[in-house]
Design a protein around this motif. Structure first.
Motif, mmCIF file in Angstrom:
data_model
loop_
_atom_site.group_PDB
_atom_site.id
_atom_site.type_symbol
_atom_site.label_atom_id
_atom_site.label_comp_id
_atom_site.label_asym_id
_atom_site.label_seq_id
_atom_site.Cartn_x
_atom_site.Cartn_y
_atom_site.Cartn_z
ATOM 1 N N ARG A 3 0.831 -1.212 0.000
ATOM 2 C CA ARG A 3 0.000 0.000 0.000
ATOM 3 C C ARG A 3 0.866 1.264 0.000
ATOM 4 O O ARG A 3 0.716 2.160 0.829
ATOM 5 C CB ARG A 3 -0.942 0.012 1.213
ATOM 6 N N HIS A 4 1.765 1.309 -0.962
ATOM 7 C CA HIS A 4 2.723 2.409 -1.040
ATOM 8 C C HIS A 4 2.438 3.258 -2.280
ATOM 9 O O HIS A 4 2.210 2.724 -3.372
ATOM 10 C CB HIS A 4 4.148 1.855 -1.122
ATOM 11 N N PRO A 5 2.433 4.583 -2.154
ATOM 12 C CA PRO A 5 2.126 5.441 -3.309
ATOM 13 C C PRO A 5 3.210 5.389 -4.375
ATOM 14 O O PRO A 5 4.402 5.346 -4.076
ATOM 15 C CB PRO A 5 2.023 6.843 -2.701
ATOM 16 N N VAL A 6 2.780 5.420 -5.646
ATOM 17 C CA VAL A 6 3.709 5.345 -6.778
ATOM 18 C C VAL A 6 3.218 6.244 -7.908
ATOM 19 O O VAL A 6 2.017 6.325 -8.186
ATOM 20 C CB VAL A 6 3.858 3.885 -7.278
ATOM 21 N N GLY A 7 4.132 6.942 -8.544
ATOM 22 C CA GLY A 7 3.831 7.712 -9.743
ATOM 23 C C GLY A 7 4.463 7.044 -10.950
ATOM 24 O O GLY A 7 5.455 6.314 -10.821
ATOM 25 N N ILE A 8 3.889 7.269 -12.114
ATOM 26 C CA ILE A 8 4.410 6.706 -13.361
ATOM 27 C C ILE A 8 4.576 7.838 -14.366
ATOM 28 O O ILE A 8 3.707 8.704 -14.501
ATOM 29 C CB ILE A 8 3.449 5.645 -13.937
ATOM 30 N N ILE A 9 5.710 7.832 -15.069
ATOM 31 C CA ILE A 9 5.925 8.742 -16.197
ATOM 32 C C ILE A 9 6.199 7.882 -17.423
ATOM 33 O O ILE A 9 7.122 7.068 -17.422
ATOM 34 C CB ILE A 9 7.122 9.684 -15.964
#
Length: 357
Positions: free
Chosen positions: A160-166
């Motif tokens: 349950r860890h936040p992640v961003g994607i580019i």
């Protein structure tokens, strides 16, 4: 192929010298002519996948110009071949060229999911959004073969860890099932890069990327699934795509993007030579004009390392770009906001399951 022929399917047209190496490799015209007469290929244009074994995978980002605190890169080098890519210079750290080597020698970190898991399970780690990827595209063609990014997303979901994607690749939709689950807990944000509405321009600037229509469709599908999308209209290159900013902003807004960001192109390190060589072959009629306009945005040089200025640019051309961006945000993104990701859940899941007591 002679030294004056355009190498299709690649961005860079040659290998530049590595600043960290004592010796240089020169491709002489007489050698190329010998290969032609003998019917031999002087080098392979095929992509090589090279496994590497880093000890860590999560990087702290200290630059004040980059909107992220932590990033990770499953791959080094990128087959997309974007000619302007700032990540090219980092390939020199591995002993390769920032030119063709960057596109043809892809370094693969197969242990990335395990390294990520160890990092975010550490007792001293506090949840911060980790971005896939801060350097090279995590959904480049290598991902079809190795699926490292998908495995990393599984880790983020488990803990349950936040992640961003580019990314600028429609392959991100392959993982829509995991993205939906992450989004149920407000743990995911996706940044989709769209640099032009012209396929002709896209093919020249970014030869092995997804088409513009596929990227817009990607924004649409993600948005329809309630997954927040920020569009990266970057870089803006005067004389090539800067005039498209308003229609680009409208297009991504129409397809559901909640916000957009941009940078003004800068050509640091070896990228200046790579870009200059490319544009004189790909766009000879406007090469000097474009290069001079880029210089006008950075105090008379294409190379700009000044914090606070390097990604924004300065001067009349840069001012016009930012004025158009202001208009675009007022016109197309009123009352839209990209959400802050959830960092509150991770502590409860550090052992891989919800703590009950």
């Amino acid at each position: 192929m002679s030294s004056n022929e355009f190498l299709k399917g690649r961005g860079a047209q040659k290998n530049t010298d590595n600043r960290f190496l004592q010796h240089v490799f020169e491709m002489r015209d007489d050698f190329l002519e010998f290969c032609r007469l003998e019917g031999e290929e002087y080098e392979s244009n095929k992509t090589q996948y090279i496994p590497i074994f880093p000890k860590t995978i999560v990087n702290k980002v200290n630059s004040p110009d980059v909107g992220m605190g932590y990033s990770m890169n499953p791959y080094q080098g990128c087959e997309h071949g974007c000619i302007y890519c700032y990540a090219r210079n980092t390939h020199e750290y591995w002993g390769y060229s920032a030119g063709l080597d960057f596109e043809r020698r892809i370094l693969v970190k197969k242990a990335a999911p395990q390294l990520l898991e160890a990092k975010i399970k550490h007792k001293n780690w506090k949840a911060h959004t980790i971005v896939l990827s801060g350097n090279t595209d995590c959904y480049q063609p290598a991902e079809r073969k190795f699926e490292i990014t998908r495995k990393c997303l599984d880790v983020f979901l488990k803990y349950r860890h936040p992640v961003g994607i580019i990314t600028k690749n429609a392959l991100v939709l392959r993982d829509l099932d995991i993205l939906r689950e992450l989004n149920e807990h407000q743990l995911i944000g996706v940044n989709v890069s769209v640099t032009s509405l012209s396929e002709k321009t896209r093919r020249k600037l970014e030869p092995r990327t997804a088409s513009i229509q596929k990227r817009l469709k990607t924004i649409q599908v993600l948005s329809e699934n309630k997954i927040p999308v920020n569009a990266m209209l970057a870089p803006m290159i005067p004389g090539i795509n800067s005039h498209e900013l308003l229609p680009l902003a409208k297009a991504v807004a129409d397809h559901g993007a909640l916000s957009f960001g941009l940078t003004v192109v800068r050509l640091n390190g070896a990228i200046g030579q790579i870009f200059s060589d490319w544009i004189k072959m790909a766009m000879p009629d406007r090469a000097e004009k474009v290069l001079h306009q880029i210089q006008d945005c950075h105090g008379g040089t294409v190379n700009d390392s000044r914090f606070g200025t390097r990604t924004k640019g300065e001067g009349k051309i840069a001012e016009q770009v930012h004025e158009m961006a202001y208009i675009a945000k007022k016109r197309y993104f009123k009352d839209r906001n990209f959400p802050v990701l959830n960092t509150a859940l991770h502590e409860q899941y550090k052992d891989g399951q919800m703590r009950l007591f």
